[in-house]
Design a protein around this motif. Structure first.
Motif, mmCIF file in Angstrom:
data_model
loop_
_atom_site.group_PDB
_atom_site.id
_atom_site.type_symbol
_atom_site.label_atom_id
_atom_site.label_comp_id
_atom_site.label_asym_id
_atom_site.label_seq_id
_atom_site.Cartn_x
_atom_site.Cartn_y
_atom_site.Cartn_z
ATOM 1 N N GLU A 105 0.815 -1.212 0.000
ATOM 2 C CA GLU A 105 0.000 0.000 0.000
ATOM 3 C C GLU A 105 0.849 1.262 0.000
ATOM 4 O O GLU A 105 0.542 2.243 -0.681
ATOM 5 C CB GLU A 105 -0.961 -0.055 1.191
ATOM 6 N N TYR A 157 -1.786 1.511 6.713
ATOM 7 C CA TYR A 157 -0.935 2.449 6.004
ATOM 8 C C TYR A 157 -1.385 3.900 6.156
ATOM 9 O O TYR A 157 -0.584 4.834 6.077
ATOM 10 C CB TYR A 157 -0.860 2.067 4.515
ATOM 11 N N VAL A 159 -5.372 3.901 -1.106
ATOM 12 C CA VAL A 159 -5.695 2.478 -1.176
ATOM 13 C C VAL A 159 -6.493 2.127 0.070
ATOM 14 O O VAL A 159 -6.086 1.315 0.863
ATOM 15 C CB VAL A 159 -4.401 1.634 -1.237
ATOM 16 N N ASN A 185 -8.392 0.579 2.653
ATOM 17 C CA ASN A 185 -8.835 -0.793 2.890
ATOM 18 C C ASN A 185 -10.294 -0.875 3.337
ATOM 19 O O ASN A 185 -10.897 -1.933 3.311
ATOM 20 C CB ASN A 185 -7.947 -1.447 3.958
ATOM 21 N N ASP A 194 -12.069 -1.547 -0.146
ATOM 22 C CA ASP A 194 -11.440 -2.377 -1.180
ATOM 23 C C ASP A 194 -12.109 -3.732 -1.359
ATOM 24 O O ASP A 194 -11.553 -4.629 -1.960
ATOM 25 C CB ASP A 194 -9.958 -2.577 -0.881
#
Length: 370
Positions: free
Chosen positions: A142, A283, A300, A302, A305
């Motif tokens: 990430e 991250y 990104v 999570n 996702d």
């Protein structure tokens, strides 16, 4: 070879090969004169003002350009197409210049342009848990995907998983505690090709230098020196990762730590947290500290996702989202979800059959990326 035709790289190598001459001495001379070029023709007063002793000045004045070390090192540099980055080069990482004792030069191999990206270090124990390896891998995926150059030490455990995660989506830099021609540990050699294709390896040590124990703390100062911050995933009380974190503090870098179960052998990250390290669970805990350095951030998240995962029930989605944070036991899942054990066990069984989660050896469940 005449002294006045001595190449700048040759001057750096020759000077550093003289007994007692340190990186600090060379850096001091460069600061005072602007360049190391011509050092073997400098007057004694200039050298003395830069901190060289009378015996060192004598060695400089009487240096033989035919020294075996210098000849052999230059031959290997040319043969293996090693790139040298000198303290006075524009390519020398700016952050590394700021530390207390920056290396006078770096041996590099691979794509050194990655050193121009904002860098973040991901380090930890060699003997670590499976869940810690997976966390380091995913975290590095990430971080690399949003533009960080992930830096680590190429060791077993956390380090190599950080490198592998980073190169799956971006770039990495491996810092060796030995010469570039002595790959250590040997069983990580199989990863070299991919690392070099997606990043670089660097070292301050002569090309054939063995992996001596005294070299690794020196390597760790470079890992932290290259980086905006250091993330420690797992560490024992005597871990080299704590040395890296200490260097980070000394050089005003951010320190991040992943919390550990208190009875875990590698729970020293909790000590870092008590001393002011930032608690790191994903991250985004890192990114929010450095958004100003990321010119092309691709978030990104999570939390969003799971668009490609087909959940058969609300229970599956809820448990999946809980496990994305960290691996948990059945009792812990029950506590987080508020559901009873039979419901959790039945749901987990179905999710495991579909490959959505996995049961680990430590008795905990963790998500599998689909």
């Amino acid at each position: 070879m005449k002294l006045q035709n001595f190449d700048l790289i040759e001057q750096y190598l020759a000077l550093k090969s003289i007994k007692g001459i340190s990186d600090n001495s060379i850096n001091s001379l460069v600061r005072k004169t602007g360049s190391l070029d011509g050092v073997f023709n400098m007057d004694s007063e200039t050298l003395s003002n830069a901190g060289f002793s009378s015996s060192q000045i004598g060695s400089i004045k009487n240096y033989s350009v035919e020294k075996t070390f210098l000849k052999n090192e230059l031959e290997k540099i040319r043969k293996y197409k090693i790139r040298m980055i000198l303290r006075e080069d524009d390519l020398y990482p700016a952050l590394l210049k700021e530390i207390n004792s920056p290396p006078a030069y770096l041996y590099t191999y691979g794509d050194i342009s990655v050193l121009e990206n904002p860098s973040i270090a991901v380090v930890g124990a060699r003997k670590c848990s499976k869940s810690a390896k997976e966390f380091a891998f995913e975290l590095s995926v990430e971080l690399a995907e949003i533009g960080f150059n992930v830096v680590s030490g190429f060791a077993a455990g956390i380090d190599i998983n950080a490198h592998l995660g980073a190169i799956s989506k971006g770039h990495t830099t491996a810092v060796f505690g030995n010469g570039l021609l002595k790959v250590y540990p040997g069983y990580n050699k199989k990863y070299m090709k991919d690392i070099l294709k997606n990043g670089c390896i660097i070292s301050e040590f002569p090309l054939e230098e063995e992996p001596l124990a005294i070299n690794f703390p020196k390597r760790n100062r470079i890992i932290s020196g290259l980086s905006l911050g250091v993330i420690v995933v797992e560490a024992s009380e005597k871990s080299g990762s704590l040395i890296t974190a200490r260097y980070a503090v000394e050089n005003n870098r951010e320190v991040f730590a992943v919390p550990a179960w208190p009875k875990n052998h590698n729970s020293a990250t909790n000590k870092l947290l008590k001393n002011g390290a930032k608690l790191t669970e994903n991250y985004m805990d890192v990114v929010e500290e450095f958004t100003r350095f990321l010119n092309f951030p691709k978030m990104v998240d999570n939390k969003d996702d799971d668009y490609n995962i087909n959940f058969d029930s609300g229970e599956e989605k809820e448990i999946y989202n809980i496990l994305k944070t960290e691996p948990l036991s059945i009792d812990e899942i029950c506590m987080h979800s508020g559901k009873n054990a039979p419901t959790v066990i039945t749901t987990l069984s179905g999710m495991e059959l579909k490959g959505m989660v996995q049961y680990d050896m430590d008795g905990k469940y963790s998500v599998r990326r689909i």
